[in-house]
Design an enzyme around this catalytic site. Structure first.
Site, PDB file in Angstrom:
ATOM      1  N   GLY B  77      40.212  29.830  37.083  1.00 55.03           N
ATOM      2  CA  GLY B  77      41.280  29.716  37.184  1.00 55.03           C
ATOM      3  C   GLY B  77      42.230  30.535  38.012  1.00 55.03           C
ATOM      4  O   GLY B  77      42.877  30.210  38.853  1.00 55.03           O
ATOM      5  N   THR B  78      41.747  32.063  38.180  1.00 58.64           N
ATOM      6  CA  THR B  78      42.182  32.854  39.092  1.00 58.64           C
ATOM      7  C   THR B  78      42.246  32.443  40.434  1.00 58.64           C
ATOM      8  O   THR B  78      42.751  32.475  41.449  1.00 58.64           O
ATOM      9  CB  THR B  78      41.555  34.172  38.746  1.00 58.64           C
ATOM     10  OG1 THR B  78      41.853  34.527  37.544  1.00 58.64           O
ATOM     11  CG2 THR B  78      42.284  35.487  39.657  1.00 58.64           C
ATOM     12  N   CYS B 327      49.505  50.500  25.748  1.00 60.11           N
ATOM     13  CA  CYS B 327      48.418  50.806  25.142  1.00 60.11           C
ATOM     14  C   CYS B 327      47.055  50.082  25.223  1.00 60.11           C
ATOM     15  O   CYS B 327      46.076  50.830  25.204  1.00 60.11           O
ATOM     16  CB  CYS B 327      48.547  51.659  24.011  1.00 60.11           C
ATOM     17  SG  CYS B 327      49.511  50.684  22.762  1.00 60.11           S
TER      18      CYS B 327
END
Lengths: 75, 382
Positions: B77-78, B327
């Site tokens: 997809g990227t 975080c």
């Protein structure tokens, strides 16, 4: 009156927890200024003010370059 | 119903990866034996491979309601996003302007950064409202302010908070501006909106295998391959095609599209139940649009709670969820999506239902969440 909180080096949500704990100790109309190095504190201070009905006054920069987020107690 | 031994029970992170659809598994196993040869050759094995690839393309086009020749498979997809965005910029001229919403997926933002350096592209981010929806008036202003040629990148739906973007209205605000639509979050689940020139999808988000992206290029759009060309069947991609995986992706897509009316209704109601239930917990804010949203995804933030601790505690209790809190990110930066919306970035949970998530699983999650949040707050003295 202004209460300064030094939250340098603390990771979120620690600066916001410090802010919440400090609130009862200042009078309505007084200011709390949170110096925080964690970048998440910028969005989270503003979101906290909106969620808790306090006033976000804006951001300034401490002498060492740390952002300081200013909050006024409204209630 | 799920069996108690279901290995995916408690997995509520479909937006990161949907478990492989049974139809995909079946197609993949069948195609592994017949789709391994080079589809460009002329012998029998090659013809088998080519037939499977053509079938995958045809089935994907039919499921998405586009033309067969508009569909290309990419290696992820990227990759489809990068090719999609950069192909619109490179086809314009150096120094054109790319406008994008402030809440695009990082793959779009990384492509924009790259274009700034390599293509001298000017990049401008368009703000969103509190629900994460792009501000169309700001888009109009940016178009009037800029000069020269533009391209616009706007997602179909936000991957972190589920809010649907007004793609068709944006296209009307920006007539003649080629629009790249990152449809990775919604492809298969919802029909594609109109108005885009180029779009991208990702198979593992609808139950296909990883390593298959879909690049859609409308006939006549000003798109040009931004990378070195390769002499493959489809000139928009590069590299030897993973034919079994493309067939599996297409099979999953067909199945998901065929079932989506029923699936979406069920998931939409379950998510509505989550949105209502978590709001009852003190100082928890549900973010994203309550109605104009993906059916299967909900995000909320718990004040004073550490996101990493929350995700870890939930995992210990058998629930797999994602978080946009700093975080939990490799960068230690908070989610740019939550930041742009002006909502809390810590204590964040994104819950996304798989097609087989049951009411019982959701209820068990909702039953234990208030205690987990209360305990974590108690540990910091609140």
């Amino acid at each position: 009156m202004r209460l300064d909180l030094d939250c340098r080096g603390l990771r979120c949500p620690a600066p916001i927890i410090a802010l919440a704990k400090a609130l009862p100790g200042v009078a309505v109309g007084d200011e709390i200024a949170v110096a925080a190095t964690d970048v998440a504190a910028r969005a989270d201070t503003q979101a906290w003010c909106r969620m808790r009905g306090q006033e976000y006054l804006g951001e300034e920069t401490a002498e060492d370059g740390t952002p300081v987020y200013r909050v006024r107690r409204l209630s | 119903m799920r069996l108690p031994s279901d290995p995916h029970a408690g997995y509520l992170d479909a937006a990161s990866a949907e478990p492989l659809h049974p139809a995909a598994r079946e197609a993949l196993l069948a195609a592994l034996d017949h789709g391994w040869a080079d589809p460009r050759r002329l012998h029998g094995e090659a013809r088998n491979a080519r037939l499977i690839l053509d079938n995958a393309r045809e089935a994907t086009a039919a499921a998405l309601g586009v033309r067969r020749e508009e569909v290309s498979f990419t290696s992820s997809g990227t990759d489809a996003v990068h090719r999609g965005v950069l192909g619109l910029l490179g086809a314009r001229r150096r120094g054109s302007t790319l406008l994008h919403s402030a809440v695009e997926h990082s793959s779009v933002l990384h492509a924009a950064d790259w274009a700034t350096g390599v293509l001298d592209t000017r990049v401008a981010s368009i703000p969103v409202d509190r629900s994460g929806r792009v501000a169309l008036d700001e888009l109009g202003g940016a178009l009037r302010a800029g000069s020269g040629l533009h391209a616009l990148a706007l997602q179909s739906a936000n991957h972190e908070v589920g809010t649907l973007q007004p793609v068709e209205a944006a296209a009307e605000v920006a007539p003649g501006v080629p629009l790249f639509m990152d449809a990775c979050a919604s492809m298969g689940r919802l029909p594609l909106p109109h108005g885009w020139s180029v779009a991208a999808g990702s198979a593992h988000k609808w139950g296909g295998p990883a390593g298959v992206g879909v690049l859609l290029v409308r006939k006549g759009s000003p798109w040009r391959n931004p990378y070195p060309v390769d002499d493959r069947v489809d000139e928009r991609g590069s590299g030897f095609e993973n034919i079994p995986a493309t067939l599996a992706a297409a099979a999953a897509l067909q199945a998901v599209v065929a079932d989506r009316t029923e699936t979406n209704k069920r998931q939409h109601a379950l998510v509505a139940r989550v949105r209502e239930a978590v709001t009852v917990i003190p100082d928890v804010e549900v973010v994203g649009s309550p109605d104009d949203r993906l059916p299967h995804l909900v995000t909320f933030s718990c004040l004073y709670v550490d996101g990493e601790a929350l995700v870890t505690r939930l995992a210990e209790k058998g629930f797999g969820v994602a978080s946009g809190s700093a975080c939990t990110a490799s960068t230690l930066a908070p989610s740019h999506v939550l930041e742009a919306m002006g909502v809390l970035t810590h204590g964040n949970v994104r819950l996304s239902l798989t097609t087989t998530t049951t009411e019982d699983e959701v209820d068990r999650f909702l039953a234990l969440l208030p205690g987990v949040v209360r305990d974590l707050r108690a540990e910091v003295g609140l």
